[in-house]
Design an enzyme around this catalytic site. Structure first.
Site, PDB file in Angstrom:
ATOM      1  N   SER A   1      41.213  37.574  35.718  1.00 25.83           N
ATOM      2  CA  SER A   1      40.461  36.550  36.641  1.00 25.83           C
ATOM      3  C   SER A   1      39.704  35.507  35.442  1.00 25.83           C
ATOM      4  O   SER A   1      39.292  36.075  34.298  1.00 25.83           O
ATOM      5  CB  SER A   1      39.370  37.118  37.671  1.00 25.83           C
ATOM      6  OG  SER A   1      39.477  35.256  38.037  1.00 25.83           O
TER       7      SER A   1
ATOM      8  N   TYR B   1      31.596  41.790  39.615  1.00 20.93           N
ATOM      9  CA  TYR B   1      33.249  41.327  39.224  1.00 20.93           C
ATOM     10  C   TYR B   1      33.581  41.191  38.070  1.00 20.93           C
ATOM     11  O   TYR B   1      34.539  41.364  37.120  1.00 20.93           O
ATOM     12  CB  TYR B   1      33.366  40.120  40.683  1.00 20.93           C
ATOM     13  CG  TYR B   1      35.264  40.414  40.917  1.00 20.93           C
ATOM     14  CD1 TYR B   1      36.268  40.700  40.927  1.00 20.93           C
ATOM     15  CD2 TYR B   1      35.370  38.773  39.925  1.00 20.93           C
ATOM     16  CE1 TYR B   1      36.613  40.122  41.101  1.00 20.93           C
ATOM     17  CE2 TYR B   1      36.215  38.613  39.597  1.00 20.93           C
ATOM     18  CZ  TYR B   1      37.329  39.153  40.565  1.00 20.93           C
ATOM     19  OH  TYR B   1      39.088  38.786  40.758  1.00 20.93           O
TER      20      TYR B   1
END
Length: 261
Positions: free
Chosen positions: A152, A165
């Site tokens: 990501s 995250y």
């Protein structure tokens, strides 16, 4: 079958984790169209069968090259059993796309150890273990292979309220480079993609939020959300013969988000 030229995956065996919806389903569809036999993964058989049917709706007879492989990537025993099934089929594995990930966006002080462990299990430990097993199969067949990790842009940049995250995806990028270094002698290329804002089901509410649309218009070069079908070609590129001299790299597919000022 269409001629995909240097992007052809004819005869190759691929596993795309989390391929019943969204980015994973788009990737599995394109890999199958390019000629690969694709193992479709999800946690339940009914969702997998629905995904294979939807691939047939989009791409016709390529659905015949898709096979169900239901297991939870965070369940180590189930993962080992799934790879044993791949081994018993006798065709090995050429491509692993580590697509599964979960998001838990909370402030730093809201995370208990169990919360952090759950996220790391799915986003970092599971890809590590799946890459181990996939690499072993690739080494057994002695024909090399490709591992593509879906990280990501959160592994490259950070924002407040997303520490867990961000840490997991940064770890996945580190894992990508470490695996590239270790597996290169076996002709196994390992790369990562860093998607930006994609219009998937988990982002359904966010994609309808005018404030986020305005943010993307200001913060990205292309000024919009990405569609799942726009990530799949980057996966195909890294899985295909044309990327034979690319390993240990991270490609941001983000509409220019991390490059924009």
């Amino acid at each position: 079958m269409a001629d995909w030229g240097p992007f052809s995956l004819r005869g190759q065996q691929a596993l795309v984790t989390g391929s019943t919806t969204g980015l994973g389903l788009a990737a599995a569809t394109l890999l199958a169209q390019a000629g690969a036999d694709v193992w479709i993964n999800g946690r339940t058989s009914d969702r997998i069968e629905a995904a294979i049917a939807s691939i047939g709706d989009v791409a016709g007879d390529v659905a015949g090259r898709c096979r169900a492989l239901p297991f939870d990537v965070a369940d180590e025993d189930a993962g080992a059993a799934a790879f044993q099934r791949i081994r018993e089929r006798g065709r090995g594995l050429d491509i692993l796309v580590n697509n599964v990930g979960i998001r838990d966006r909370r402030g730093l002080f809201e995370f208990a150890r169990a919360d952090l462990q759950r996220l790391m299990d799915a986003n970092l430990i599971a890809p590590f273990r799946l890459a181990q097993q996939a690499a072993q199969l690739m080494i057994e067949t002695a024909r090399g292979g490709r591992i593509v990790n879906i990280a990501s842009i959160a592994g490259l940049i950070a924002q407040p309220g997303d520490a867990a995250y961000t840490s997991s995806k940064a770890g996945l990028i580190g894992l990508t480079r470490a695996l590239a270094a270790e597996l290169g002698p076996h002709r196994i290329n390992v790369n990562a993609l860093a998607p930006g804002f994609f219009r998937t089901e988990p982002n359904r509410e966010a994609a309808a939020d005018p404030a986020i649309a305005a943010q993307l218009a200001a913060a990205t070069s292309l000024g919009r959300w990405g569609e799942p079908e726009e990530l799949a070609p980057a996966i195909l590129f890294l899985a295909s013969p044309v990327a034979s001299y690319i390993t240990g790299q991270v490609l941001a597919v983000d509409g220019g988000y991390v490059a924009h000022y």
